[in-house]
Scaffold this motif. Structure first.
Motif, PDB file in Angstrom:
ATOM      1  N   THR A 166       0.779  -1.107  -0.012  1.00 32.58           N
ATOM      2  CA  THR A 166       0.203  -0.013   0.082  1.00 32.58           C
ATOM      3  C   THR A 166       0.745   1.226  -0.115  1.00 32.58           C
ATOM      4  N   SER A 167       1.915   1.189   0.795  1.00 30.71           N
ATOM      5  CA  SER A 167       2.707   2.540   1.077  1.00 30.71           C
ATOM      6  C   SER A 167       3.538   2.943  -0.496  1.00 30.71           C
ATOM      7  N   ARG A 168       3.743   1.486  -1.279  1.00 28.09           N
ATOM      8  CA  ARG A 168       4.776   1.973  -2.582  1.00 28.09           C
ATOM      9  C   ARG A 168       3.592   2.119  -3.815  1.00 28.09           C
ATOM     10  N   GLY A 169       2.204   1.899  -3.329  1.00 28.85           N
ATOM     11  CA  GLY A 169       1.281   2.200  -4.261  1.00 28.85           C
ATOM     12  C   GLY A 169       1.395   0.803  -5.377  1.00 28.85           C
ATOM     13  N   ILE A 170       1.720  -0.367  -4.875  1.00 31.74           N
ATOM     14  CA  ILE A 170       1.823  -1.509  -5.747  1.00 31.74           C
ATOM     15  C   ILE A 170       0.510  -2.055  -6.051  1.00 31.74           C
ATOM     16  N   ARG A 171       0.207  -2.362  -7.350  1.00 28.56           N
ATOM     17  CA  ARG A 171      -0.913  -2.882  -7.696  1.00 28.56           C
ATOM     18  C   ARG A 171      -1.085  -4.312  -7.198  1.00 28.56           C
ATOM     19  N   ARG A 172      -2.030  -4.771  -6.211  1.00 31.79           N
ATOM     20  CA  ARG A 172      -1.985  -5.930  -5.755  1.00 31.79           C
ATOM     21  C   ARG A 172      -2.605  -7.013  -6.900  1.00 31.79           C
ATOM     22  N   THR A 173      -1.750  -8.110  -7.316  1.00 34.33           N
ATOM     23  CA  THR A 173      -2.107  -8.969  -8.350  1.00 34.33           C
ATOM     24  C   THR A 173      -1.648 -10.274  -7.710  1.00 34.33           C
ATOM     25  N   TRP A 174      -2.362 -11.380  -8.380  1.00 29.09           N
ATOM     26  CA  TRP A 174      -2.151 -12.746  -8.251  1.00 29.09           C
ATOM     27  C   TRP A 174      -0.510 -13.180  -8.450  1.00 29.09           C
ATOM     28  N   LYS A 175      -0.007 -12.350  -9.309  1.00 33.77           N
ATOM     29  CA  LYS A 175       1.477 -12.301  -9.504  1.00 33.77           C
ATOM     30  C   LYS A 175       2.588 -12.072  -8.331  1.00 33.77           C
ATOM     31  N   ASN A 176       2.038 -11.104  -7.688  1.00 30.73           N
ATOM     32  CA  ASN A 176       2.969 -10.557  -6.674  1.00 30.73           C
ATOM     33  C   ASN A 176       3.106 -11.542  -5.286  1.00 30.73           C
ATOM     34  N   LYS A 177       4.369 -11.939  -5.259  1.00 33.90           N
ATOM     35  CA  LYS A 177       4.807 -12.833  -4.073  1.00 33.90           C
ATOM     36  C   LYS A 177       5.626 -12.277  -3.193  1.00 33.90           C
ATOM     37  N   TYR A 178       5.287 -12.303  -1.694  1.00 34.83           N
ATOM     38  CA  TYR A 178       6.332 -11.536  -0.942  1.00 34.83           C
ATOM     39  C   TYR A 178       6.869 -12.682   0.285  1.00 34.83           C
ATOM     40  N   VAL A 179       8.127 -12.929   0.138  1.00 37.91           N
ATOM     41  CA  VAL A 179       8.782 -14.058   0.904  1.00 37.91           C
ATOM     42  C   VAL A 179       9.813 -13.497   1.982  1.00 37.91           C
ATOM     43  N   LEU A 180       9.665 -13.513   3.171  1.00 42.37           N
ATOM     44  CA  LEU A 180      10.341 -13.003   4.308  1.00 42.37           C
ATOM     45  C   LEU A 180      11.333 -14.104   4.538  1.00 42.37           C
ATOM     46  N   VAL A 181      12.735 -14.122   4.237  1.00 38.89           N
ATOM     47  CA  VAL A 181      13.811 -14.799   4.560  1.00 38.89           C
ATOM     48  C   VAL A 181      14.277 -14.599   5.841  1.00 38.89           C
ATOM     49  N   THR A 182      14.464 -15.499   7.054  1.00 45.40           N
ATOM     50  CA  THR A 182      14.701 -15.200   8.225  1.00 45.40           C
ATOM     51  C   THR A 182      15.981 -16.116   8.675  1.00 45.40           C
ATOM     52  N   ARG A 183      16.707 -15.430   9.706  1.00 51.00           N
ATOM     53  CA  ARG A 183      17.754 -16.039  10.012  1.00 51.00           C
ATOM     54  C   ARG A 183      17.378 -17.470  10.870  1.00 51.00           C
ATOM     55  N   LEU A 184      16.331 -17.243  11.733  1.00 45.89           N
ATOM     56  CA  LEU A 184      15.845 -18.065  12.523  1.00 45.89           C
ATOM     57  C   LEU A 184      14.658 -18.889  12.214  1.00 45.89           C
ATOM     58  N   ARG A 185      13.971 -19.593  12.852  1.00 41.10           N
ATOM     59  CA  ARG A 185      12.615 -20.240  12.585  1.00 41.10           C
ATOM     60  C   ARG A 185      11.571 -19.098  12.361  1.00 41.10           C
ATOM     61  N   PRO A 186      10.631 -19.175  11.709  1.00 41.75           N
ATOM     62  CA  PRO A 186       9.530 -18.250  11.881  1.00 41.75           C
ATOM     63  C   PRO A 186       8.775 -18.426  12.748  1.00 41.75           C
ATOM     64  N   ALA A 187       8.322 -19.735  13.236  1.00 43.83           N
ATOM     65  CA  ALA A 187       7.651 -19.955  14.377  1.00 43.83           C
ATOM     66  C   ALA A 187       8.089 -21.316  15.098  1.00 43.83           C
ATOM     67  N   LYS A 188       7.820 -21.488  16.242  1.00 46.52           N
ATOM     68  CA  LYS A 188       8.402 -22.772  16.900  1.00 46.52           C
ATOM     69  C   LYS A 188       7.809 -23.987  16.217  1.00 46.52           C
ATOM     70  N   GLY A 189       8.934 -24.784  15.904  1.00 42.10           N
ATOM     71  CA  GLY A 189       8.669 -26.018  15.250  1.00 42.10           C
ATOM     72  C   GLY A 189       8.435 -25.880  13.796  1.00 42.10           C
ATOM     73  N   LYS A 190       8.793 -24.549  13.232  1.00 45.20           N
ATOM     74  CA  LYS A 190       8.415 -24.486  11.491  1.00 45.20           C
ATOM     75  C   LYS A 190       9.563 -23.983  10.985  1.00 45.20           C
ATOM     76  N   LEU A 191      10.172 -24.594   9.838  1.00 44.64           N
ATOM     77  CA  LEU A 191      10.991 -23.884   8.999  1.00 44.64           C
ATOM     78  C   LEU A 191      10.616 -22.992   8.156  1.00 44.64           C
ATOM     79  N   GLY A 192       9.282 -22.876   7.837  1.00 48.70           N
ATOM     80  CA  GLY A 192       8.833 -21.920   6.914  1.00 48.70           C
ATOM     81  C   GLY A 192       7.251 -22.124   7.046  1.00 48.70           C
ATOM     82  N   GLN A 193       6.394 -21.163   6.440  1.00 47.60           N
ATOM     83  CA  GLN A 193       5.130 -20.863   6.618  1.00 47.60           C
ATOM     84  C   GLN A 193       4.535 -20.155   5.350  1.00 47.60           C
ATOM     85  N   ALA A 194       3.401 -20.536   4.913  1.00 44.82           N
ATOM     86  CA  ALA A 194       2.966 -19.952   3.703  1.00 44.82           C
ATOM     87  C   ALA A 194       1.507 -19.534   3.808  1.00 44.82           C
ATOM     88  N   ILE A 195       1.037 -18.348   3.468  1.00 39.74           N
ATOM     89  CA  ILE A 195      -0.405 -18.207   2.957  1.00 39.74           C
ATOM     90  C   ILE A 195      -0.620 -18.018   1.563  1.00 39.74           C
TER      91      ILE A 195
END
Length: 154
Positions: free
Chosen positions: A46-75
């Motif tokens: 929203t802050s960048r005025g990016i048009r939200r479409t099915w093509k845009n994907k956002y992945v946060l790569v973290t140094r540690l686990r994103p949640a207890k017992g999880k290596l990754g998660q997706a919505i």
């Protein structure tokens, strides 16, 4: 993914950014990490005025686990995922697979000179290598996702 799965006329553009205040500096590693990350990604779009479409994907790569017992998660419906670097580096491919319609149920065990599992296999078993590929079914699901502009039949 771009060279082995998608048609040559469909490029994948990856933008790597760090650090981004309000985006990459929130406290993750909790059960609410995905909710917080999704909200942060939405604020960024929203802050960048990016048009939200099915093509845009956002992945946060973290140094540690994103949640207890999880290596990754997706919505997948939200186009967001978190991939931790504490596990195998195929976690990023696994979470991206989810964002493009790939499923755990379609993963494969392959038997060659050394047994391996495809990217969407959800459990790292001892002595099994990663094939560093998606199964044929998941390749088709990813291709259909792109061809059908984000709609994947169940």
């Amino acid at each position: 993914m771009e060279s082995n799965i998608l048609p040559s006329n469909i490029p994948i553009n990856i933008t790597y950014m760090q650090p981004i205040p309000g985006i990459s500096d929130f406290s993750y590693g909790t059960s609410s990490s995905m909710t917080t990350w999704r909200a942060a990604a939405e604020r960024y779009v929203t802050s960048r005025g990016i048009r939200r479409t099915w093509k845009n994907k956002y992945v946060l790569v973290t140094r540690l686990r994103p949640a207890k017992g999880k290596l990754g998660q997706a919505i997948p419906a939200g186009g967001v995922a978190i991939a931790g670097l504490t596990g195998p580096y195929s976690v990023i491919a696994h979470e991206l697979g989810h964002l493009f319609g790939a499923r755990h149920a379609d993963a494969e065990w392959r038997w060659g000179w050394w047994p391996c599992t495809t990217n969407m296999h959800f459990d790292n078993a001892a002595l099994l290598a990663n094939c560093y590929q998606y199964s044929a079914t998941n390749v088709t699901r990813i291709q259909n996702y792109v061809d059908l502009k984000g709609y994947i039949p169940p």
